[in-house]
Each structure stands twice: as C-alpha cells, then as structure tokens.
Design a protein around this motif. Structure first.
Motif, PDB file in Angstrom:
ATOM      1  N   UNK A   1       1.109  -1.017   0.102  1.00  0.00           N
ATOM      2  CA  UNK A   1      -0.217  -0.088   0.087  1.00  0.00           C
ATOM      3  C   UNK A   1       0.926   1.349   0.011  1.00  0.00           C
ATOM      4  N   UNK A   2       0.343   2.264  -0.876  1.00  0.00           N
ATOM      5  CA  UNK A   2       1.269   3.720  -0.834  1.00  0.00           C
ATOM      6  C   UNK A   2       0.211   4.491  -0.791  1.00  0.00           C
ATOM      7  N   UNK A   3       0.610   5.742  -0.119  1.00  0.00           N
ATOM      8  CA  UNK A   3      -0.227   6.885  -0.087  1.00  0.00           C
ATOM      9  C   UNK A   3      -0.904   7.439  -1.543  1.00  0.00           C
ATOM     10  N   UNK A   4      -2.136   7.660  -1.581  1.00  0.00           N
ATOM     11  CA  UNK A   4      -2.803   8.236  -2.742  1.00  0.00           C
ATOM     12  C   UNK A   4      -2.119   9.530  -3.014  1.00  0.00           C
TER      13      UNK A   4
ATOM     14  N   UNK B   1       1.338  13.190  -6.324  1.00  0.00           N
ATOM     15  CA  UNK B   1       2.334  14.416  -6.442  1.00  0.00           C
ATOM     16  C   UNK B   1       3.615  13.567  -7.368  1.00  0.00           C
ATOM     17  N   UNK B   2       3.752  12.225  -7.376  1.00  0.00           N
ATOM     18  CA  UNK B   2       4.483  11.712  -8.407  1.00  0.00           C
ATOM     19  C   UNK B   2       4.262  11.969  -9.620  1.00  0.00           C
TER      20      UNK B   2
ATOM     21  N   UNK C   1       8.842  13.824  -3.702  1.00  0.00           N
ATOM     22  CA  UNK C   1       9.719  13.856  -2.374  1.00  0.00           C
ATOM     23  C   UNK C   1       9.511  12.193  -1.864  1.00  0.00           C
ATOM     24  N   UNK C   2      10.476  11.748  -0.846  1.00  0.00           N
ATOM     25  CA  UNK C   2      10.314  10.261  -0.504  1.00  0.00           C
ATOM     26  C   UNK C   2       8.795  10.094  -0.232  1.00  0.00           C
ATOM     27  N   UNK C   3       8.494   9.015  -0.071  1.00  0.00           N
ATOM     28  CA  UNK C   3       7.318   8.191   0.179  1.00  0.00           C
ATOM     29  C   UNK C   3       7.228   8.410   1.900  1.00  0.00           C
ATOM     30  N   UNK C   4       6.066   8.676   2.396  1.00  0.00           N
ATOM     31  CA  UNK C   4       5.683   8.951   3.733  1.00  0.00           C
ATOM     32  C   UNK C   4       4.473   8.520   3.833  1.00  0.00           C
ATOM     33  N   UNK C   5       4.331   7.228   4.691  1.00  0.00           N
ATOM     34  CA  UNK C   5       3.073   6.398   4.981  1.00  0.00           C
ATOM     35  C   UNK C   5       2.741   6.622   6.431  1.00  0.00           C
ATOM     36  N   UNK C   6       3.401   7.675   7.240  1.00  0.00           N
ATOM     37  CA  UNK C   6       3.378   7.673   8.631  1.00  0.00           C
ATOM     38  C   UNK C   6       1.789   8.232   8.870  1.00  0.00           C
ATOM     39  N   UNK C   7       1.246   9.099   8.232  1.00  0.00           N
ATOM     40  CA  UNK C   7      -0.176   9.480   8.453  1.00  0.00           C
ATOM     41  C   UNK C   7      -1.316   8.281   8.620  1.00  0.00           C
TER      42      UNK C   7
ATOM     43  N   UNK D   1      13.430   2.331  -4.347  1.00  0.00           N
ATOM     44  CA  UNK D   1      14.794   2.416  -4.729  1.00  0.00           C
ATOM     45  C   UNK D   1      14.997   3.561  -5.272  1.00  0.00           C
ATOM     46  N   UNK D   2      14.223   4.525  -6.021  1.00  0.00           N
ATOM     47  CA  UNK D   2      14.524   5.798  -6.499  1.00  0.00           C
ATOM     48  C   UNK D   2      14.209   6.916  -5.568  1.00  0.00           C
ATOM     49  N   UNK D   3      13.240   6.835  -4.682  1.00  0.00           N
ATOM     50  CA  UNK D   3      12.813   7.955  -3.778  1.00  0.00           C
ATOM     51  C   UNK D   3      12.884   7.707  -2.369  1.00  0.00           C
ATOM     52  N   UNK D   4      13.055   6.565  -1.961  1.00  0.00           N
ATOM     53  CA  UNK D   4      13.087   6.126  -0.470  1.00  0.00           C
ATOM     54  C   UNK D   4      12.089   6.371   0.249  1.00  0.00           C
ATOM     55  N   UNK D   5      11.947   6.439   1.616  1.00  0.00           N
ATOM     56  CA  UNK D   5      10.901   6.703   2.507  1.00  0.00           C
ATOM     57  C   UNK D   5      10.521   5.506   3.057  1.00  0.00           C
ATOM     58  N   UNK D   6       9.222   5.260   3.511  1.00  0.00           N
ATOM     59  CA  UNK D   6       8.684   4.381   4.157  1.00  0.00           C
ATOM     60  C   UNK D   6       7.504   4.968   5.273  1.00  0.00           C
ATOM     61  N   UNK D   7       7.225   3.962   6.138  1.00  0.00           N
ATOM     62  CA  UNK D   7       7.474   2.327   6.290  1.00  0.00           C
ATOM     63  C   UNK D   7       6.646   1.753   5.090  1.00  0.00           C
TER      64      UNK D   7
END
Length: 976
Positions: free
Chosen positions: A428-431, A436-437, A445-451, A480-486
């Motif tokens: 699962x990835x944030x919509x 933004x991608x 920006x890096x992926x941010x799923x914390x919210x 691999x290209x943009x980083x981030x998580x979890x």
C-alpha cells in the motif's frame, strides 16, 4: 463506481455474524477491500477513493500519449523579454505607479530635456575604477538627476523589453501601493527638477525646464470708465482647464481665456479714476512653451461628501492644436455637445484623459539622435550583459526541465502499466504521494506513510480510502528511487484494529436492545447490598455516552500519537485537546467527589441492580464502581460540616452587624455636610466602598466573605493627609465617602478593625468673627497632594481613548434632532450607568482594588488613589444621551479635522460647512487635538451648519472617490 458508504458497509458486513475471537485473515483482507475490482481507464472517469485498487484519475492522463515539450517546464522564453527592433522600452508598474511611468516616458521623449540631463555632472566618476566600472559593486544613483540620467539611458539603449524604475520611485519616497494625483505629481516634480538644475553652471542645463515647459500670460484688467489697461504678468508650466459642461478641448481653452465682468461688490479700483469702477478681466497668453502641458481638471471637490469626485465627461481633442488664435485671443466659446463627439482622422475622444502634452512644431528638422554619455553607456552595457547572461541561464533551465520531463515521461509510461497488483504480492502507498509523483509542477519527495498508521504502527482500516494497492514490483522501484517508508506489505494489515472494530460494531448493533433491557432492570427495586451506585446524570445519558464512546473507539487510531489526522498534531494542540477531553465527565464520574471518592450527596445518585450494572459495564468497562456498601468520602463529610458551620457563623455575624447598624444598612437618616445636623458637632468618615461591600455581605452572607476592616487609607495621601476639601465633600467627592454618626462610629470600632480615624468637626468662629461657623478635618487636608490630584484628573480627562462625546446640531440657536442620517459609532440606548447598576450583588467593581481582608491591605499611593476615584469621576460627569442625539467615540489625540469627518457621516454636513463650539468657545483649528481643545469625555459639542452653495450631488457623469487623501505628504517631492 460503488458509493463510498456502500463500500464501507460491504467491507464490514461480515462483522454482524462473526465474534471478535473468530476474525480470520480473509475477514481482515475483506475489511481492507482487497476484493474490489480495479477500475478501467475510459470507463471510470474519476478516481474511486473507496477502492484501493482504482488507479484511474490520479494524474496519469498528462503523461500517457505524446506530450509537447513546452509542457515540461513553466519557464517563459527569455527572448520574450527582449526589446524588439525599432521599439520603445517599457517601465514596470510597481503597483500603483502608472502615473510616474507615464510622465517618465513623456519626459524621455522630450529630446532637449534628455540632452540637458545627459550634460549634468555625475558622481559616477567615484564609481569608476581604472578604465571601467567596478564589477563587484552595483551602481546606485545619488541624486534625482542621476536617477533620470540612468533611466533615460536604459530607455534609450537597453536590450530589455521593460526596465524597473524602483530606484527612482524609492528616491522620491513614493508609496507604490497608493494611487496619487498625476497632475500634482507633475507640478511638484517639475518644481523639484527646476530647483535642482538651477545650481548647474551650464546655462543649457540650468534653464532647460523653463525653456521647455515655461510659458507666460498676463492678467489684463480694463476699466470701463477710462479704458485704462493694467497687466499682471505670470509664468505658467501648465494650463488648468475646466472640462465641466464642455466636450471639445478648444471650448475648454476658450473658457480659460474668456472675459470676466467685474461689477457690483466686485468692482475694480482704477488708479487712473481713483475710484471703484466696472471693469473686465481676462487672461492673455503672451508666449507658449516648447512643450505645452494641458491639465484637464477631471477631479472636483464635492462639498456634500468632503471628497473629490471624478468627471467622466468625454473630451475631444486633435493631434495638432493650433494655438495662434488663442495667443491673440480671438476665439469665442462654442456650444457644448450632449453626446460623445464624433472623432475624425487625427482627432481623439476620451473620458479618462487628464493631461494632454503638445510639442511645438518648427520648420527645422528635429535632431532625433542623442548620444548617451560614455559613463552611462558603460552602465547600460553592463546591464545588457547581465540580461544576456540571464537569457542564457533561463534557456539552459528550460533545456534541463525538458530533459527531466522526457525522462519522467518514460518512467511514468513504464511504471503506470505495472502499478496494478492483481494476484501478485502487493503493497500500500499513499494516494497523495502517487498524485505528487504524477504532478509535473512539483519535485517528487520520499514516500511518507506515517499518516496512515494506527496505534499499532500498522495500516489503519479507516485510512484505506486514502491508500492505493500497487504491485510489489512497482513499490520496489519507487522505494529504490525515492526512498521513504514504512513499507506496508500484507503483514501491515492490522488484525488488532479489525478485531476491535468488529467488537464495536457488534456493540452498536446490540445497543438498542441493551437500552430496553437496562430500562426494565432499573424499574426493579434493589434489595440488600447487591446494588451499585450510579449517577443520575449518567443514567439519563448513558445511551448517548455509549454511542459516542463506540464512535471514538471506532476511530481511536485518529487520536493515537497524533498520527491519524492526516497531519501530525503539534504539542500545543494535542495538550489542549487532551485538557478539553479530561474536563468532560465520563460515565459515572458525576458522583465522584474532588478526592476521587463517592460524593456525599445522595440526591445525585441512585442504586441499580447487579444485572443492570453488568450491562452498563460492557459499554463502560473503565467507569468508577461503587457498591451499595461503599462509604462516602470522609474528607468531604468533614468539609461539609465545616462549611455548614461557616455559613451559620456568617449569618450570625451579618445579623449582628445589621442589628447594630440598621440605618447604615438601609441608608436611612444619613447625615449631610451641606445641611449639618444640629445635634452633633462631629461626623466621622469612611470610604463608600467599605459601606457597599459591607452591605453586600449583610444581604447575602453565605455568598460573600465578611468585611473585617475599615480601609480609610484610600482616602488619605501618602503623607497621611486628607485628600478632600470640605467643599469637595459636599459636591463632586461626596460619592467617594460615607458620613457616620458618632453613635455608629462607636459600634463600627467594636465590629471592625479601623486603620485610620477620619472626622469632621464643627466649631464656632474666633474673636474676629464669632458668628462664623468653621469646619475642621482630622487629619488635616494635604494641599500639595490635593493640587497634584486635581492636575492628574485634568490630565486624565485629556489623555483618553475611545471616550464618548455628544453632538447637537443647532438651527437659529435652538437644539434640534436630525434623525435622517445614520449614526457613526453611536453608543447603545442603554447607558453605562444603567449597566453598572444592573450588576448582581457580590460582584466586584473592577475600578476598586480593595479586598475584604482590609487588615492585609497596603497603603494606597497617590496614583492608586486616582484610579480609585476614576469610577466616581465618570459617574459624576456622565451625560444622559437624549433621543436623536449623536454620540461619537473619539480619542484625545484625534484632530479636529478627523472629528469633522465623523460628524460629516453622522449629520451629512461637509467639514467646511461645520461651525463647532464647546461651552461658548469656537473650535476652528483643524490640526489641533481634541485634548488640547478642551474636549473631554461626555462633552457636548454644538454644531451649526452652513448651507452648501451648490448641489454637487446632482452632477451628471460623476464617480465618487471615497478614500481620504494624504497627497505627497512625507515624500521627497515636498523636500522631506
């Protein structure tokens, strides 16, 4: 696309029949809507937020198919900023500086003026170093002439399409956000420029303003009796033409030059006849300047509103103006046209033009080539080099943006086809991140799923609507290209949250049935010690509380660690919300005492059966539990007994004091200084505040604390002297004091602690006048402090803010009320005094600073005493506003002119028609402040209005200009 609410129900329908302990992986995946079918492009028009498998309408449409290269950047072609061949250079409008730019262009096109300015000596030589200009330092003109030199050089030879006149505008101190009078600017700047150039040695430079813009006319007066002609010569830099009632420029000029008759009271004193005679007066043009400025007076003053109004009248004018007949004064005014005049070839019509500039035509061929001085040309070349460098830089940035866009295009075309997960491993990835991608305007920006995490650091089921399920292949490339998580794989589906939601949904469905059951159980009588204490308020609202609590539990992750709001809460917000939540009582907390035990009041609680309590505990497992045998709080019992004892004691004290001082309590049979009683030669004084506070206590002893002391220090100065004269205590200070009979004083001394004894004694006169009665105070008056107090009171009256004054309009010296105009800042019909008198007993008066415990009270200083008096000063001076009177809010530092504007809105009387007076004194200095004019709070100002001479409100084609005008006050044009 299924509606969102239907998707929600479908995802959790299984919870109606499955117990929490029976939840399986299949139920979990159903709750996360993994079973939904992906949408198809062309069929689904917009993104389905309730479907994590819908990847349509998230911004992909701009990348699929062929794309124009220009869409990869938002940088305009720098060559669009380049000056076109054989075109003029423009000026940037800095906000409201179009009037400045207009005149700069007019003056630039005056070749003689430009040439003269180029000949002015410049301080640029200090800026030069060696053979050229210092590269590391930007050139800053030091004078107005240098600013014009530099601007004209740029306008002449710059490669830019437009240039920035900020330096010139800043040097003049102009406000770029305020529209100003263009005609006034022209006059003031020409005067400033002429004064500046008058110091030049070169006559061609020194006299250029007069040579180009200065003409001459004469005021000619001719005596009708003897024919003697007198002239008054005058120079002019522009002709101010009235346009009202005219449609052609020639008509405006004719009116300017028309003959005026001097008759009656306006007759002319002829020196030849040595008497007043009828005469004619006119303006005779003697010489015209090379550049003729014609000011069209579009703005006229409206006496009704006190503002300028703009005349939107059409004026016709030709490109070539023949002024020869006007110089000889042969033209006669023509009749005004009622419609827009017809404009033929070489003529124009305008309803907005406010200035016309004509150049003198000569037989000689004008010199159109003016050489820019070398030092200025070097500055221009340097600016052109910067411009070329900027063009190259912008072109390179455009190229880089195009290259990045092409690479992104290929990436999206490749990855978008692999986004759907299907049956393969997924994440699962944030919509929001996916959008933004796909957004070309923002860097990824890096992926941010914390919210989207729950309190267990897994994917919360409620956040599935803002998440998208994508293939593991695409997720690997993204991270691999943009980083981030979890990273949120299948293991991130939260079983704990699903189980809890299942429990809550079942309780919600069961709530209606349990509500009926509990109501039936509450009807039964509880016997023995099997019952439990429950708050009556909790029992009345338990169903609503249970529903709210279930809703909170349903979305409990929204509150956990501040993660579930979509944005992380800051510390202050979370603390504030927690504080508000803590203040709300939960179930059965309404019978908790302040010590956390069972409250002593049985009226607030009732016994319920064990069965009813068990049902309630299913919904409120953390509620405080009090079996029927539970004792009440021992501390509260002690405090209750003490409180009852204190109330009884207060009642006893109040009754004793009321009985001892009945007349003082009822305010009956009180002594008066102005009518001294015959049966005593001594009266005692206490502060009126003490009496008021004591009466409050006696009326309501259980609500107020007893008054234990008489604080008379408030009536004394720091030296211990009395602050009142005998005369003032009979008048304005009488409301600060209370007079006490000797018998009452003895009782007061027994009942209260008295800090200072104050008394007034009556004595017979001395040997000089034995029949005269004298009054002596003890302690004696302190003259120095009394005088200081009076001075401070006067200062306070003249240093006020937001005080009320009243205005009466008078006609034939009689006050009349004019109700037709709306009031401005009018006070309410309820007076301030009425509001104060409506205060409930026991409420403290904020203007006093005395506590009930007078024994601990510090000695009041002179300043504190003044504050103590302010309330009484206001009461004694308060003016009763009568019906229809205008009450205005004003300040002491407000000018009389500003007050007149307020009066204009309240009475519809223009400032120059207002005749104001106060106490017989005429108020005429518009620049003076109200404080210096003696206008104090509650003053009554009389207004007598002059009748307006003309009805400007009936003018045609008029647009009102409503903003008050400051003009060029404070700018460099006026020498500041």
């Amino acid at each position: 696309m299924a509606p969102r609410l239907q998707l929600e129900k479908a995802a959790w329908r299984w919870a109606e029949t499955v117990r929490p302990e029976e939840v399986s992986q299949e139920h979990i995946e159903t709750a996360y809507r993994i079973w939904l079918e992906p949408c198809i492009r062309g069929v689904c028009r917009r993104n389905c937020k309730g479907n994590p498998n819908c990847l349509v309408g998230i911004g992909e449409h701009i990348w699929l198919g062929e794309i124009d290269e220009n869409s990869f950047h938002n940088i305009d072609d720098p060559n669009c900023e380049r000056r076109k061949k054989n075109s003029f250079v423009g000026l940037t409008n800095l906000g409201a500086t179009c009037y400045v730019n207009t005149f700069l262009q007019v003056w630039f096109l005056n070749l003689e003026l430009r040439q003269a300015l180029y000949l002015c000596p410049s301080t640029c030589s200090d800026y030069m170093m060696g053979d050229g200009i210092q590269e590391e330092k930007d050139y800053e003109p030091q004078t107005i002439c240098e600013h014009l030199q530099y601007l004209f050089a740029l306008l002449q030879n710059s490669n830019r399409r437009y240039i920035d006149p900020s330096g010139f505008v800043k040097a003049l101190g102009l406000d770029t956000g305020q529209q100003q009078d263009a005609q006034e600017f022209s006059k003031l700047f020409m005067s400033l420029l002429e004064d500046t150039l008058s110091k030049q040695k070169n006559p061609d430079v020194r006299n250029i303003v007069q040579q180009q813009f200065c003409g001459e006319y004469a005021y000619v007066t001719v005596c009708n009796q003897c024919g003697r002609e007198s002239k008054l010569l005058s120079k002019f830099y522009e002709l101010e033409l009235n346009i009202q009632g005219h449609k052609q420029l020639t008509d405006c000029i004719s009116e300017f030059l028309k003959e005026e008759k001097l008759e009656g009271d306006n007759r002319y004193f002829c020196e030849n006849c040595q008497s007043k005679q009828n005469a004619t007066r006119k303006i005779r043009l003697l010489s015209l300047p090379c550049t003729l400025n014609l000011q069209l007076m579009r703005f006229v003053f409206d006496r009704q509103t006190g503002h300028k109004k703009k005349l939107n009248t059409y004026i016709g004018f030709s490109e070539i103006l023949d002024m020869e007949p006007y110089v000889e004064h042969k033209a006669e005014p023509s009749k005004s046209q009622t419609r827009k005049p017809k404009c033929g070839k070489g003529t124009h019509c305008s309803r907005n033009a406010y200035m016309l500039v004509y150049r003198l035509q000569t037989q000689e061929k004008p010199n159109t080539t003016i050489q820019v001085p070398a030092f200025l040309q070097e500055l221009v070349d340097r600016d052109n080099s910067k411009f070329e460098e900027w063009c190259i830089e912008m072109a390179e940035m455009r190229k880089q943006s195009v290259d990045k866009g092409k690479a992104k295009h290929e990436e999206v075309k490749e990855l978008y086809q692999r986004l759907p997960a299907g049956a393969e491993p997924y994440e699962f990835v944030s919509l929001e991140w996916l959008q933004k991608w796909l957004d070309e305007s923002t860097p990824t920006k890096p992926i941010d799923n914390h919210a989207c995490l729950c309190s267990h650091d897994k994917l919360h089921p409620d956040k599935i609507s803002i998440m998208k399920r994508i293939s593991e292949y695409a997720a690997d490339i993204f991270y691999s290209r943009y980083g981030g998580g979890p990273r949120l794989t299948v293991k991130a589906l939260c079983k704990e949250c699903v189980v809890e939601r299942c429990r809550v949904l079942r309780l919600k469905n069961q709530l209606n049935e349990d509500y009926k059951t509990v109501n039936n159980l509450l009807k039964a009588t509880v016997k023995g010690n099997d019952g439990f204490w429950v708050g009556k308020s909790s029992l009345r609202s338990w169903r609503q509380l249970a529903l709210e609590q279930l809703d909170e539990q349903d979305g409990d992750a929204d509150q956990s660690s501040g993660k579930m709001n979509g944005n992380t809460l800051n510390k202050d917000e979370s603390k504030e919300e927690r504080k508000e939540e803590e203040e709300e009582l939960n179930f059965n907390e309404d019978i908790l005492c302040p010590h956390g035990e069972l409250c002593i009041s049985e009226n607030e609680r009732r016994l319920v059966s064990k069965e009813a309590w068990s049902k309630l505990q299913q919904y409120f497992p953390k509620a405080p539990e009090f079996p029927s045998y539970k004792e009440c709080c021992s501390q509260c019992k002690i405090l209750e007994r003490e409180g009852e004892e204190n109330e009884a004691l207060h009642k006893m004290i109040a009754n004793e004091q009321k009985t001892s001082l009945p007349n003082l309590f009822q305010d009956k049979n009180r002594p008066c200084l102005s009518n001294w009683p015959e049966d005593t030669d001594v009266l005692y004084i206490v502060s009126q505040f003490f009496v008021e506070e004591w009466r409050k206590f006696v009326r309501k002893p259980t609500r107020c604390s007893p008054v234990s002391s008489v604080g008379n220090s408030a009536l004394l100065c720091p030296h211990g002297g009395l602050m009142f004269t005998f005369a003032s205590m009979t008048k304005e200070d009488s409301k600060l004091i209370a007079l006490i009979w000797p018998s009452e004083w003895q009782m007061i001394q027994k009942l209260f602690v008295v800090d200072h004894v104050i008394k007034i004694m009556r004595t017979e006169g001395g040997d000089a006048n034995p029949s005269e009665t004298q009054y002596i105070s003890e302690p004696k008056l302190c003259p120095e402090c009394r005088e200081g107090l009076l001075c401070q009171q006067q200062r306070d009256l003249r240093e006020y803010t937001q005080a009320t004054i009243y205005v009466h309009k008078v006609v034939d010296n009689k006050k009349v009320m004019k109700d037709s105009a709306p009031e401005l800042n009018v006070s309410s019909s309820e007076t301030e005094e009425d509001k104060e008198e409506a205060k409930p007993d026991g409420e403290k008066d904020p203007d006093f600073n005395q506590s009930n415990g007078g024994t601990k009270r510090q000695k009041i200083s002179h300043q504190n005493y003044i504050a103590y008096q302010k309330q009484v000063i206001r009461r004694s001076m308060r003016h009763r506003k009568v019906r229809g009177e205008k009450a205005l809010l004003v300040s002491a530092n407000q000018t009389l002119k500003e007050l007149k504007i307020q009066i204009m809105h309240a009475f519809s009387v223009a400032p120059f028609d207002q005749n104001l007076s106060i106490d017989g004194k005429i108020l005429s200095d518009d620049c003076a402040t109200l404080g210096t004019l003696g206008v104090i709070p509650e003053s009554v100002i009389l207004l007598k209005a002059d009748e307006p001479i003309a009805d400007y409100a009936a003018m045609d084609d008029v647009m009102q200009v409503c903003m008050p005008e400051e003009g060029f006050k404070g700018t460099g044009l006026l020498g500041h």
